[in-house]
Design a protein around this motif. Structure first.
Motif, PDB file in Angstrom:
ATOM      1  N   LEU A  54      21.139  29.771  27.610  1.00 31.14           N
ATOM      2  CA  LEU A  54      20.927  28.581  28.420  1.00 31.14           C
ATOM      3  C   LEU A  54      21.480  28.593  29.842  1.00 31.14           C
ATOM      4  CD1 LEU A  54      23.612  26.623  28.334  1.00 31.14           C
ATOM      5  CD2 LEU A  54      22.706  26.249  25.950  1.00 31.14           C
ATOM      6  N   SER A  77      19.218  29.622  22.227  1.00 34.88           N
ATOM      7  CA  SER A  77      19.389  28.095  22.028  1.00 34.88           C
ATOM      8  C   SER A  77      18.051  27.521  21.439  1.00 34.88           C
ATOM      9  CB  SER A  77      19.504  27.869  23.808  1.00 34.88           C
ATOM     10  OG  SER A  77      18.264  28.100  24.373  1.00 34.88           O
ATOM     11  N   ILE A  78      18.283  26.233  21.381  1.00 36.31           N
ATOM     12  CA  ILE A  78      17.165  25.497  20.821  1.00 36.31           C
ATOM     13  C   ILE A  78      16.390  24.757  22.032  1.00 36.31           C
ATOM     14  CG2 ILE A  78      18.482  23.410  20.397  1.00 36.31           C
ATOM     15  CD1 ILE A  78      16.498  22.442  18.339  1.00 36.31           C
ATOM     16  N   GLY A  79      17.418  24.575  23.045  1.00 34.26           N
ATOM     17  CA  GLY A  79      17.055  23.961  24.334  1.00 34.26           C
ATOM     18  C   GLY A  79      16.102  25.141  25.260  1.00 34.26           C
ATOM     19  N   VAL A 102      20.995  25.488  15.050  1.00 29.29           N
ATOM     20  CA  VAL A 102      21.906  24.617  15.798  1.00 29.29           C
ATOM     21  C   VAL A 102      22.029  23.328  15.014  1.00 29.29           C
ATOM     22  CG1 VAL A 102      21.388  25.507  18.050  1.00 29.29           C
ATOM     23  CG2 VAL A 102      20.227  23.706  17.185  1.00 29.29           C
ATOM     24  N   ARG A 239      21.379  17.062  26.153  1.00 28.55           N
ATOM     25  CA  ARG A 239      21.380  17.680  27.386  1.00 28.55           C
ATOM     26  C   ARG A 239      21.969  16.408  28.549  1.00 28.55           C
ATOM     27  NH1 ARG A 239      21.533  21.782  25.271  1.00 28.55           N
ATOM     28  NH2 ARG A 239      19.850  23.547  25.677  1.00 28.55           N
ATOM     29  N   HIS A 286      30.467  21.305  25.650  1.00 29.30           N
ATOM     30  CA  HIS A 286      29.234  21.912  25.155  1.00 29.30           C
ATOM     31  C   HIS A 286      29.525  22.830  23.819  1.00 29.30           C
ATOM     32  CE1 HIS A 286      24.580  22.804  26.197  1.00 29.30           C
ATOM     33  NE2 HIS A 286      24.985  22.709  24.955  1.00 29.30           N
ATOM     34  N   SER A 289      26.699  23.622  19.052  1.00 33.63           N
ATOM     35  CA  SER A 289      26.260  24.896  18.387  1.00 33.63           C
ATOM     36  C   SER A 289      27.700  25.601  18.056  1.00 33.63           C
ATOM     37  CB  SER A 289      25.197  25.572  18.704  1.00 33.63           C
ATOM     38  OG  SER A 289      25.512  26.166  19.863  1.00 33.63           O
ATOM     39  N   ARG A 295      25.975  30.248  15.062  1.00 38.36           N
ATOM     40  CA  ARG A 295      25.620  31.045  16.026  1.00 38.36           C
ATOM     41  C   ARG A 295      25.178  32.374  15.535  1.00 38.36           C
ATOM     42  NH1 ARG A 295      28.796  29.257  20.801  1.00 38.36           N
ATOM     43  NH2 ARG A 295      27.722  27.257  21.183  1.00 38.36           N
ATOM     44  N   MET A 298      21.524  31.429  14.884  1.00 47.38           N
ATOM     45  CA  MET A 298      20.602  31.438  16.402  1.00 47.38           C
ATOM     46  C   MET A 298      20.496  32.806  16.988  1.00 47.38           C
ATOM     47  SD  MET A 298      23.342  28.670  18.214  1.00 47.38           S
ATOM     48  CE  MET A 298      22.539  28.375  19.823  1.00 47.38           C
TER      49      MET A 298
END
Ligand code: DGY
Length: 320
Positions: A54, A77-79, A102, A239, A286, A289, A295, A298
């Motif tokens: 990210l 990342s999911i985002g 995550v 976020r 942050h 996760s 991790r 992911m």
């Protein structure tokens, strides 16, 4: 057949790197430094796919600079607010994310922020570390319990639901708002609100679990805060740019909000200066996760996208 080449922008857990190296010729910096955009674009010229994080902001101007040969980006990342998907589509670049790993880890951090905010954990920790604890006292750092309190969850996807499950264990009453109402087996008794305003009006505790999109960006601002009960506690594990920091900081200073537990910030890692000296905040860098199980998963999900791409298949976690 020679191995395909991939650029992995950061160091990843051992198991993930081992799988990547078994299947691909991997370019990666041993020192785990943040790569610059110029470096990303330059390295992209000699590889077949990018596995980014990210931190690599792939806006349109960056996507447009990538070589024509580069047709796959997978993000750890999911985002995906750091990737301009329209620009990728226009260039025929397949993009995938890592959406499942995550979930539990982020819900745990949200729970920790709820607890830490309610029970003033950071102030207690500070008192000890600054050697300023005068000893136990009946009125010292008195917070509040979670049980019987209403928790409003904004964004009832997998993470929101996993948080609800944990908060039920603390006897909280779960309310939520999302664009779609979930079926009863996902709601598990959580009370659906048809509007965000309705959710805000009942939320003694309010958790932000929505993605960052043009519609949600800065939704948490002076007006929204005014709709919460007096002295509400807010946590954000989604976020940072969902929150208008100056408005949040003003409300924390005035007592309109009692406490904020924040794991994410606009402009990370340079956060709004106003947060640093606010005692009624519980702040993490942050960490959502940052559990090895998360991790690893992911990383495997990010590699699944790349494997599928080279096999000529649809990406399992396709965004574009
Ligand atoms: C994600 O995957 O988008 C998270 O923010 C990482 O912790």
């Amino acid at each position: 057949m020679p191995k395909k080449k991939i650029f992995i922008t950061r160091r990843l857990p051992d198991a993930v790197e081992a799988r990547a190296r078994a299947n691909y010729e991997v370019t990666q910096h041993a020192d785990d430094r943040q790569v610059s955009i110029d470096e990303l674009v330059e390295t992209a010229k000699s590889v077949d796919a990018l596995l980014i994080t990210l931190n690599e902001k792939c806006r349109k101007d960056v996507i447009d600079r990538l070589p024509e040969s580069l047709k796959c980006i997978s993000t750890f990342s999911i985002g995906f607010d750091h990737i301009d998907l329209d620009a990728c589509k226009a260039r025929g670049i397949s993009v995938g994310n890592a959406p499942h790993g995550v979930t539990v880890a982020t819900a745990e951090i949200a729970m920790l922020l709820l607890l830490g905010s309610a029970r003033r954990a950071s102030e207690g920790e500070h008192m000890i570390r600054t050697r300023s604890w005068p000893g136990w006292a009946p009125l010292q750092l008195v917070g509040q319990r979670l049980d019987g309190k209403r928790l409003g969850i904004y964004g009832f996807g997998k993470i929101g639901q996993a948080l609800a499950q944990r908060a039920r264990g603390f006897d909280m009453e779960i309310h939520y708002y999302d664009i779609f109402r979930q079926p009863p087996d996902k709601e598990k008794g959580a009370i659906y609100h048809e509007t965000l305003d309705s959710l805000l009006s009942v939320s003694q505790f309010f958790s932000i679990n929505a993605p960052s999109t043009p519609e949600t960006r800065y939704f948490f601002n002076k007006e929204t805060i005014e709709k919460l009960p007096q002295g509400a506690i807010v946590v954000n594990t989604a976020r940072g740019d969902l929150v208008k920091d100056d408005d949040m900081i003003a409300a924390l200073k005035s007592g309109r909000l009692a406490y904020a537990g924040l794991d994410v910030f606009a402009g990370e890692p340079k956060i709004n200066e106003g947060y640093y000296d606010l005692p009624n905040t519980f702040l993490f860098p942050h960490l959502g996760s940052a559990a090895i199980e998360a991790r690893n998963q992911m990383g495997f999900e990010a590699l699944d996208n790349i494997d599928a791409f080279f096999a000529g298949k649809e990406l399992p976690f396709k965004l574009a």
